[in-house]
Design a protein around this motif. Structure first.
Motif, PDB file in Angstrom:
ATOM      1  N   UNK A   1       1.188  -5.999  12.142  1.00 30.52           N
ATOM      2  CA  UNK A   1      -0.364  -6.519  12.141  1.00 30.52           C
ATOM      3  C   UNK A   1      -1.356  -6.014  11.198  1.00 30.52           C
ATOM      4  N   UNK A   2      -0.593  -5.925   9.787  1.00 33.67           N
ATOM      5  CA  UNK A   2      -1.917  -5.386   8.892  1.00 33.67           C
ATOM      6  C   UNK A   2      -2.103  -6.445   8.092  1.00 33.67           C
ATOM      7  N   UNK A   3      -3.301  -6.483   7.476  1.00 35.65           N
ATOM      8  CA  UNK A   3      -3.688  -7.440   6.450  1.00 35.65           C
ATOM      9  C   UNK A   3      -3.662  -6.894   5.144  1.00 35.65           C
ATOM     10  N   UNK A   4      -2.643  -7.464   4.362  1.00 38.23           N
ATOM     11  CA  UNK A   4      -2.410  -6.726   3.097  1.00 38.23           C
ATOM     12  C   UNK A   4      -2.874  -7.515   1.838  1.00 38.23           C
ATOM     13  N   UNK A   5      -3.619  -6.571   1.192  1.00 37.78           N
ATOM     14  CA  UNK A   5      -3.610  -7.211  -0.229  1.00 37.78           C
ATOM     15  C   UNK A   5      -3.148  -6.219  -1.175  1.00 37.78           C
ATOM     16  N   UNK A   6      -2.300  -7.231  -1.941  1.00 39.17           N
ATOM     17  CA  UNK A   6      -1.480  -6.474  -3.179  1.00 39.17           C
ATOM     18  C   UNK A   6      -2.263  -6.480  -4.572  1.00 39.17           C
ATOM     19  N   UNK A   7      -2.379  -5.161  -4.888  1.00 42.85           N
ATOM     20  CA  UNK A   7      -2.985  -5.118  -6.259  1.00 42.85           C
ATOM     21  C   UNK A   7      -1.667  -4.993  -7.472  1.00 42.85           C
TER      22      UNK A   7
ATOM     23  N   UNK B   1       7.688  -4.193  -3.230  1.00 41.91           N
ATOM     24  CA  UNK B   1       6.404  -4.319  -2.828  1.00 41.91           C
ATOM     25  C   UNK B   1       6.385  -5.604  -1.755  1.00 41.91           C
ATOM     26  N   UNK B   2       7.153  -6.548  -2.163  1.00 42.93           N
ATOM     27  CA  UNK B   2       7.499  -7.890  -1.317  1.00 42.93           C
ATOM     28  C   UNK B   2       8.087  -7.425  -0.087  1.00 42.93           C
ATOM     29  N   UNK B   3       8.948  -6.572   0.049  1.00 43.10           N
ATOM     30  CA  UNK B   3       9.491  -5.766   1.287  1.00 43.10           C
ATOM     31  C   UNK B   3       8.471  -5.140   2.090  1.00 43.10           C
ATOM     32  N   UNK B   4       7.738  -4.330   1.595  1.00 47.46           N
ATOM     33  CA  UNK B   4       6.772  -3.612   1.912  1.00 47.46           C
ATOM     34  C   UNK B   4       5.526  -4.530   2.823  1.00 47.46           C
ATOM     35  N   UNK B   5       5.055  -5.379   1.924  1.00 46.11           N
ATOM     36  CA  UNK B   5       4.149  -6.313   2.467  1.00 46.11           C
ATOM     37  C   UNK B   5       4.600  -7.067   3.809  1.00 46.11           C
TER      38      UNK B   5
ATOM     39  N   UNK C   1      -5.010  -3.008   4.528  1.00 47.04           N
ATOM     40  CA  UNK C   1      -4.394  -2.011   3.451  1.00 47.04           C
ATOM     41  C   UNK C   1      -4.735  -2.746   2.212  1.00 47.04           C
ATOM     42  N   UNK C   2      -4.663  -2.000   1.063  1.00 43.64           N
ATOM     43  CA  UNK C   2      -4.370  -2.427  -0.226  1.00 43.64           C
ATOM     44  C   UNK C   2      -2.961  -1.769  -0.647  1.00 43.64           C
ATOM     45  N   UNK C   3      -2.104  -2.642  -0.993  1.00 47.49           N
ATOM     46  CA  UNK C   3      -0.593  -2.078  -1.551  1.00 47.49           C
ATOM     47  C   UNK C   3      -0.957  -2.235  -3.149  1.00 47.49           C
TER      48      UNK C   3
ATOM     49  N   UNK D   1       1.841   0.902  16.942  1.00 48.47           N
ATOM     50  CA  UNK D   1       1.389   0.268  15.492  1.00 48.47           C
ATOM     51  C   UNK D   1       0.028  -0.844  15.532  1.00 48.47           C
ATOM     52  N   UNK D   2      -0.673  -1.170  14.552  1.00 50.36           N
ATOM     53  CA  UNK D   2      -1.828  -1.742  14.904  1.00 50.36           C
ATOM     54  C   UNK D   2      -1.856  -2.697  16.093  1.00 50.36           C
ATOM     55  N   UNK D   3      -2.910  -2.580  16.893  1.00 46.97           N
ATOM     56  CA  UNK D   3      -2.636  -3.648  18.373  1.00 46.97           C
ATOM     57  C   UNK D   3      -3.125  -4.770  17.952  1.00 46.97           C
ATOM     58  N   UNK D   4      -2.715  -5.962  18.756  1.00 46.64           N
ATOM     59  CA  UNK D   4      -3.015  -7.294  18.498  1.00 46.64           C
ATOM     60  C   UNK D   4      -4.580  -7.399  18.437  1.00 46.64           C
ATOM     61  N   UNK D   5      -4.983  -8.213  17.562  1.00 47.33           N
ATOM     62  CA  UNK D   5      -6.510  -8.461  17.631  1.00 47.33           C
ATOM     63  C   UNK D   5      -7.235  -7.449  16.837  1.00 47.33           C
ATOM     64  N   UNK D   6      -6.540  -6.329  16.340  1.00 53.25           N
ATOM     65  CA  UNK D   6      -7.353  -5.293  15.634  1.00 53.25           C
ATOM     66  C   UNK D   6      -6.274  -4.851  14.418  1.00 53.25           C
TER      67      UNK D   6
END
Length: 201
Positions: A38-44, A27-31, A10-12, A1-6
């Protein structure tokens, strides 16, 4: 998975605006699952954002985006800056929900290109939205954000996740993790390639 600090961005995309929709809990569950990895998630969410019936996509404006509404400019930037996409889709009349394709079509294919996507589909019935997912396979291919091979389908979604996005059975986290593991591998690989050699002109 996405490593720490990296962190990967993603856009959901949440595709349903129908009354009493179940997609918000998916969407709440997947976010939550993406953030655990370690994902940065933006929800549309077209139910809360200003996407109207598509008349003028962002790429119809000048290159400097003069005249475009600021919210649409910000949305385009989020799509362009993302390393991958997660599409949460219901199934309307065995098809992609119109709010989903309408929302994603506001942005040109170059915004999505050379990045992977993951499809999460659901329904109250036993098929889990798979017919819409098959159509999303074609759509993501044409946009340039090919979907990974695993599709996370959620049948009888009202029994699988509660109103707060909490999973109600073991299938949920296992299914999400399988999708995310594929998405993560592809997103890391494609990001490394984009960073090292760029994209075709």
């Amino acid at each position: 998975m996405a490593s720490a600090g990296a962190k990967l961005k993603t856009v959901l995309f949440l595709g349903s605006v129908r009354e009493n929709r179940l997609g918000a809990r998916v969407a709440t569950f997947m976010k939550s699952q993406l953030e655990k990895h370690n994902y940065e998630v933006t929800v549309f969410d077209p139910d809360v954002m200003e996407f109207g019936m598509l008349k003028k996509p962002i790429f119809f404006y000048p290159p400097d985006r003069a005249g475009a509404p600021q919210w649409l400019i910000d949305a385009e930037n989020a799509v362009k800056e993302a390393d991958c996409y997660v599409i949460v889709s219901a199934e309307y009349n065995h098809c992609i929900p119109p709010a989903l394709s309408n929302m994603m079509d506001h942005f040109g294919g170059s915004s999505y290109a050379y990045k992977p996507s993951g499809i999460v589909c659901y329904s109250p019935g036993i098929y889990g939205g798979m017919r819409a997912a098959m159509q999303l396979r074609a759509m993501t291919g044409e946009l340039g954000c090919l979907s990974v091979s695993n599709i996370f389908g959620i049948p009888q979604v009202n029994k699988a996740i509660d109103e707060t996005g909490k999973p109600l059975d073991d299938h949920m986290e296992k299914g999400a993790n399988k999708l995310i593991s594929q998405l993560d591998w592809m997103a890391q690989a494609m990001k490394a390639r984009r960073d090292s050699v760029g994209i075709p002109k």
